[in-house]
Design a protein around this motif. Structure first.
Motif, PDB file in Angstrom:
ATOM      1  N   ILE A 101     -68.280-115.590 -19.458  1.00 49.89           N
ATOM      2  CA  ILE A 101     -69.136-114.409 -19.384  1.00 49.89           C
ATOM      3  C   ILE A 101     -69.936-114.496 -18.106  1.00 49.89           C
ATOM      4  O   ILE A 101     -70.620-115.483 -17.853  1.00 49.89           O
ATOM      5  CB  ILE A 101     -70.078-114.311 -20.601  1.00 49.89           C
TER       6      ILE A 101
ATOM      7  N   ASN B 114     -65.403-110.208 -28.733  1.00 51.64           N
ATOM      8  CA  ASN B 114     -64.190-109.794 -28.005  1.00 51.64           C
ATOM      9  C   ASN B 114     -64.501-109.064 -26.710  1.00 51.64           C
ATOM     10  O   ASN B 114     -63.698-109.047 -25.787  1.00 51.64           O
ATOM     11  CB  ASN B 114     -63.326-108.893 -28.885  1.00 51.64           C
ATOM     12  N   TYR B 115     -65.675-108.434 -26.679  1.00 57.60           N
ATOM     13  CA  TYR B 115     -66.054-107.660 -25.487  1.00 57.60           C
ATOM     14  C   TYR B 115     -67.105-108.373 -24.636  1.00 57.60           C
ATOM     15  O   TYR B 115     -67.560-107.824 -23.627  1.00 57.60           O
ATOM     16  CB  TYR B 115     -66.569-106.277 -25.898  1.00 57.60           C
ATOM     17  N   GLY B 116     -67.517-109.570 -25.056  1.00 57.20           N
ATOM     18  CA  GLY B 116     -68.531-110.284 -24.275  1.00 57.20           C
ATOM     19  C   GLY B 116     -69.891-109.621 -24.330  1.00 57.20           C
ATOM     20  O   GLY B 116     -70.650-109.657 -23.375  1.00 57.20           O
ATOM     21  N   VAL B 117     -70.185-109.016 -25.464  1.00 55.23           N
ATOM     22  CA  VAL B 117     -71.474-108.327 -25.620  1.00 55.23           C
ATOM     23  C   VAL B 117     -72.451-109.246 -26.343  1.00 55.23           C
ATOM     24  O   VAL B 117     -72.094-109.877 -27.339  1.00 55.23           O
ATOM     25  CB  VAL B 117     -71.280-107.014 -26.423  1.00 55.23           C
TER      26      VAL B 117
ATOM     27  N   VAL C 145     -65.364-103.022 -11.513  1.00 56.90           N
ATOM     28  CA  VAL C 145     -63.937-102.884 -11.853  1.00 56.90           C
ATOM     29  C   VAL C 145     -63.308-104.245 -12.145  1.00 56.90           C
ATOM     30  O   VAL C 145     -63.539-105.207 -11.411  1.00 56.90           O
ATOM     31  CB  VAL C 145     -63.186-102.204 -10.689  1.00 56.90           C
ATOM     32  N   PHE C 146     -62.529-104.300 -13.207  1.00 54.50           N
ATOM     33  CA  PHE C 146     -61.797-105.519 -13.554  1.00 54.50           C
ATOM     34  C   PHE C 146     -60.424-105.497 -12.903  1.00 54.50           C
ATOM     35  O   PHE C 146     -59.757-104.468 -12.900  1.00 54.50           O
ATOM     36  CB  PHE C 146     -61.605-105.626 -15.070  1.00 54.50           C
ATOM     37  N   ASN C 147     -60.026-106.649 -12.401  1.00 55.33           N
ATOM     38  CA  ASN C 147     -58.696-106.747 -11.812  1.00 55.33           C
ATOM     39  C   ASN C 147     -58.080-108.109 -12.159  1.00 55.33           C
ATOM     40  O   ASN C 147     -58.623-109.128 -11.765  1.00 55.33           O
ATOM     41  CB  ASN C 147     -58.787-106.564 -10.306  1.00 55.33           C
ATOM     42  N   PRO C 148     -56.980-108.148 -12.869  1.00 52.78           N
ATOM     43  CA  PRO C 148     -56.303-107.005 -13.477  1.00 52.78           C
ATOM     44  C   PRO C 148     -57.052-106.523 -14.712  1.00 52.78           C
ATOM     45  O   PRO C 148     -57.797-107.298 -15.322  1.00 52.78           O
ATOM     46  CB  PRO C 148     -54.940-107.589 -13.864  1.00 52.78           C
TER      47      PRO C 148
ATOM     48  N   GLY D 189     -58.321-115.973 -14.410  1.00 53.82           N
ATOM     49  CA  GLY D 189     -57.573-115.307 -13.346  1.00 53.82           C
ATOM     50  C   GLY D 189     -58.047-113.895 -13.043  1.00 53.82           C
ATOM     51  O   GLY D 189     -57.532-113.251 -12.133  1.00 53.82           O
ATOM     52  N   GLN D 190     -59.015-113.427 -13.806  1.00 48.44           N
ATOM     53  CA  GLN D 190     -59.479-112.048 -13.615  1.00 48.44           C
ATOM     54  C   GLN D 190     -60.649-112.009 -12.627  1.00 48.44           C
ATOM     55  O   GLN D 190     -61.416-112.964 -12.528  1.00 48.44           O
ATOM     56  CB  GLN D 190     -59.938-111.474 -14.960  1.00 48.44           C
ATOM     57  N   SER D 191     -60.758-110.906 -11.919  1.00 46.13           N
ATOM     58  CA  SER D 191     -61.913-110.728 -11.042  1.00 46.13           C
ATOM     59  C   SER D 191     -62.683-109.487 -11.473  1.00 46.13           C
ATOM     60  O   SER D 191     -62.154-108.617 -12.171  1.00 46.13           O
ATOM     61  CB  SER D 191     -61.479-110.607  -9.586  1.00 46.13           C
TER      62      SER D 191
ATOM     63  N   ARG E 222     -57.498-105.751 -18.460  1.00 46.03           N
ATOM     64  CA  ARG E 222     -56.852-106.320 -19.651  1.00 46.03           C
ATOM     65  C   ARG E 222     -56.845-105.279 -20.758  1.00 46.03           C
ATOM     66  O   ARG E 222     -57.556-104.264 -20.690  1.00 46.03           O
ATOM     67  CB  ARG E 222     -57.575-107.578 -20.118  1.00 46.03           C
TER      68      ARG E 222
ATOM     69  N   LEU F  92     -67.287-110.140 -19.857  1.00 46.20           N
ATOM     70  CA  LEU F  92     -66.402-111.238 -20.218  1.00 46.20           C
ATOM     71  C   LEU F  92     -65.199-111.182 -19.290  1.00 46.20           C
ATOM     72  O   LEU F  92     -64.515-110.164 -19.212  1.00 46.20           O
ATOM     73  CB  LEU F  92     -65.959-111.076 -21.673  1.00 46.20           C
TER      74      LEU F  92
ATOM     75  N   TYR G 119     -68.507 -99.707 -21.358  1.00 45.52           N
ATOM     76  CA  TYR G 119     -67.143 -99.977 -20.895  1.00 45.52           C
ATOM     77  C   TYR G 119     -66.389 -98.670 -20.685  1.00 45.52           C
ATOM     78  O   TYR G 119     -66.527 -97.734 -21.476  1.00 45.52           O
ATOM     79  CB  TYR G 119     -66.384-100.804 -21.927  1.00 45.52           C
TER      80      TYR G 119
ATOM     81  N   MET H 159     -61.564-112.768 -18.152  1.00 44.74           N
ATOM     82  CA  MET H 159     -60.436-113.599 -18.567  1.00 44.74           C
ATOM     83  C   MET H 159     -60.047-114.549 -17.430  1.00 44.74           C
ATOM     84  O   MET H 159     -60.377-114.303 -16.275  1.00 44.74           O
ATOM     85  CB  MET H 159     -59.237-112.701 -18.907  1.00 44.74           C
TER      86      MET H 159
END
Lengths: 199, 148
Positions: free
Chosen positions: B87, A146-149, A38-41, B96-98, A43, B92, A169, B94
């Motif tokens: 990455i 853009n997606y880090g792929v 899970v990404f936090n926050p 500040g992102q976790s 995007r 990927l 994703y 950003m």
């Protein structure tokens, strides 16, 4: 009486605060309970416009309101892509009527060989609702960046292979890149996470 | 009056103490529950990492191997505190992102990783040490891994 009148708004504010607090806690628990990473926050998922296997311009924004499962692969992939797509198709079936609120998008990492028509034929073998996307090499590379792929060509001639990122994703109804499911998860894990993202 | 016993007469006592200590250690390793304060193994990409790497410095943030254990420490938590996107493994991140990745199956997972100088990272997820024998093995492996 006055006391009740003064207390009324205070109680309402307190209830509102507690409700907000509980809903925040509930959301945090939900995202933490996902089987995927899970990404936090979360995007904004980068939008793209490529040639869709359905013959139209394929954009991510077209599917706002649905949960999108976005994967990257290619039709000549010997193992990872067919395994991933089979799992996604199984999850889609298991979702039953909820499946209509989910869209699988598979973008090619091999635009040289994967035309929209070829993608359509390939994806239909797994699930006819899956949509594929192709474009120029530069277009697809920009989407991947853009997606880090990652995608790296191995071999020469027409019989080359491509080592590529093997995850999927999970994009929320409002277009947020919420989670990432690594390769190897079962259909039930997808069903679990999609169900959480739908509600 | 002190009586100093000859060494050859003290040896059995010393041996007995050593054996009892060794058995106690093994018993502890087998029966003491394995606990961590948190199930998350956290790694943070600090601010300025990218700049240092661009300046030619060799920056090792993440170990080439991360060891997790199901049920005890089975969540990988990555934080990108740098000023640029990074990455990690598949993803990927950003600034500040976790990224919080839970594991539910014991296995070895390979990830590409630009934050790592070798470009590769392996996450080894061990079975939950829920029996004395597994706890003993788990602690023995841990000693060797730390030593390595």
């Amino acid at each position: 009486m006055n006391f009740t009148c003064r207390l009324g708004p205070s109680l309402a504010y307190m209830l509102l605060f507690v409700t907000a607090l509980l809903s925040t806690t509930s959301l945090a628990t939900e995202t933490e309970a996902l089987k995927a990473g899970v990404f936090n926050p979360a995007r904004e998922a980068p939008d793209f416009s490529v040639h869709g296997s359905d013959g139209t311009a394929l954009t991510l924004s077209r599917y706002r309101g649905k949960v999108v499962l976005l994967g990257f692969g290619y039709t000549s992939c010997p193992n990872v892509c067919p395994a991933t797509l089979a799992v996604l198709a199984q999850a889609h079936r298991k979702l039953g009527p909820l499946g209509s609120q989910v869209q699988v998008i598979y973008l090619t990492v091999d635009p040289e060989r994967d035309s929209p028509e070829r993608l359509k034929q390939y994806l239909a073998a797994f699930d006819p609702t899956f949509v594929g996307g192709s474009g120029t090499a530069a277009q697809m590379a920009a989407v991947r960046a853009n997606y880090g792929v990652t995608a790296e060509k191995h071999g020469t001639g027409s019989d080359y292979a491509i080592a590529h990122s093997s995850f999927v994703y999970l994009i929320t109804r409002d277009g947020k890149l919420r989670a990432l499911m690594p390769f190897g998860h079962k259909a039930d894990d997808y069903v679990h996470d999609i169900s959480m993202l739908l509600y | 009056m002190n009586i100093v016993r000859p060494l050859h007469k003290r040896q059995p006592i010393v041996m007995a103490v050593v054996v009892v200590a060794a058995l106690s250690a093994v018993a502890w390793a087998a029966f003491a529950p394995v606990t961590f304060a948190s199930r998350e193994e956290t790694f943070e990409i600090p601010k300025g990492t990218w700049a240092r790497r661009m300046a030619g410095n060799k920056v090792e943030i993440l170990p080439s191997q991360v060891f997790l254990t199901l049920g005890i420490r089975d969540v990988l938590l990555l934080k990108n505190m740098d000023d640029v996107p990074q990455i990690f493994g598949p993803t990927l991140m950003m600034p500040g992102q976790s990224f919080r990745l839970p594991f539910e199956v014991a296995s070895s997972y390979q990830f590409a990783c630009t934050a790592h100088a070798s470009g590769q990272m392996t996450v080894v997820v061990d079975e939950q040490p829920d029996t004395p024998w597994r706890r003993l093995l788990w602690r023995t492996r841990r000693v060797f891994r730390v030593a390595a």
